[in-house]
Design an enzyme around this catalytic site. Structure first.
Site, short mmCIF file in Angstrom:
data_model
loop_
_atom_site.label_atom_id
_atom_site.label_comp_id
_atom_site.label_asym_id
_atom_site.label_seq_id
_atom_site.Cartn_x
_atom_site.Cartn_y
_atom_site.Cartn_z
N SER A 70 2.11 -17.62 79.53
CA SER A 70 1.04 -17.99 80.47
C SER A 70 0.77 -16.94 81.53
O SER A 70 -0.27 -16.97 82.19
CB SER A 70 1.38 -19.32 81.16
OG SER A 70 2.49 -19.17 82.03
N LYS A 141 3.77 -18.70 88.34
CA LYS A 141 2.31 -18.57 88.37
C LYS A 141 1.93 -17.62 89.50
O LYS A 141 2.75 -17.20 90.31
CB LYS A 141 1.63 -19.92 88.59
CG LYS A 141 1.96 -21.00 87.56
CD LYS A 141 1.40 -20.70 86.19
CE LYS A 141 1.76 -21.81 85.20
NZ LYS A 141 1.39 -21.47 83.80
#
Length: 256
Positions: A70, A141
């Protein structure tokens, strides 16, 4: 007489020592004890070293195994990054563009009340040393919005805007736009809007817009900032920062 006495003494001295068996047993016992003590010292040293590493990773720098793609191309699957846990410890707060590790409990995942605490403790210890994948509640993230920011996506070129300023994101995965799904949100005070760099493969704040909290991650849930790459050897070094958000104005000054 003297000659006979000397022969007698030589004869007695050549006989086996009556205590030699006991001496041999004593030597063997002493050797076994020394070996046991040596292993105990090694074991005690290993335990102390492990405890020291756990304390270091709990309060200073924690290894983190990247479990998914991701965050490509910035972070690859299997990368081991070093999380600076002091980055936000003394009053500093996460900034736009920072890559952070955080606990998504209550924002990205629900709290699992049925979790086995002992299994969680063992897994957490292994993960904190970078020896196992992180818990299902841990995520890595990039911070895209901080408290008060208005984040809007997307314009005709597929870019997002923060507080009215269009942001070009050079770290995005090649071929990705800022987001395939449009959104227009204002980040809650004391919270963060998180997105992965591989937007087409990242499950992030966008996917929780309809959930309680709207995908916002509380600042206190941030574990630390990813400052270094520790593995593989070809990629070892500091994580390159980004100037993508350098022109973004403070929330109150978005429209002058």
């Amino acid at each position: 007489m003297d000659t006979q006495a000397q022969h007698s003494e030589r004869d007695r001295s050549s006989e086996p020592d009556a205590g030699s068996g006991e001496g041999s047993r004593f030597s063997r016992t002493r050797a076994r004890l020394a070996s046991a003590l040596s292993w105990r010292r090694v074991l005690a040293g290993a335990v102390l070293a492990t405890v020291a590493l756990l304390l270091f990773s709990s309060y200073v720098v924690q290894p983190f195994l990247v479990p998914s793609g991701s965050m490509e191309p910035t972070l690859q699957v299997g990368d081991r990054v070093l999380v600076n846990k002091l980055a936000y410890r003394f009053g500093a707060e996460p900034q736009r563009g920072d890559v952070v590790v955080f606990d998504g409990t209550g924002s990205f995942v629900r709290e699992d009340l049925d979790a086995n605490p002992l299994a969680g403790l063992v897994r957490g210890a292994a993960a904190s040393l970078g020896l196992a994948e992180p818990a299902d509640t841990d995520f890595v993230k990039r911070v895209v919005g901080v408290g008060g920011d208005r984040v809007v996506c997307c314009d005709k070129q597929g870019r997002l805007a923060v507080n009215g300023t269009v942001v070009d994101e050079p770290y995005l995965y090649p071929g990705d736009t800022a987001s395939r799904a449009p959104f227009d949100i204002v980040v809650s005070a004391g919270a963060l809007w998180m997105m992965g760099d591989h937007r087409s493969r990242s499950s992030d704040s966008r996917d929780r817009l309809g959930s309680p909290g709207g995908g916002m991650v509380p600042v206190e849930r941030v574990t630390g900032r990813v400052d270094w790459l520790g593995w593989p050897p070809a990629r070892v070094g500091p994580l390159t920062g980004t100037g993508a958000f350098g022109d973004v104005r403070a929330p109150g000054a978005a429209h002058g």
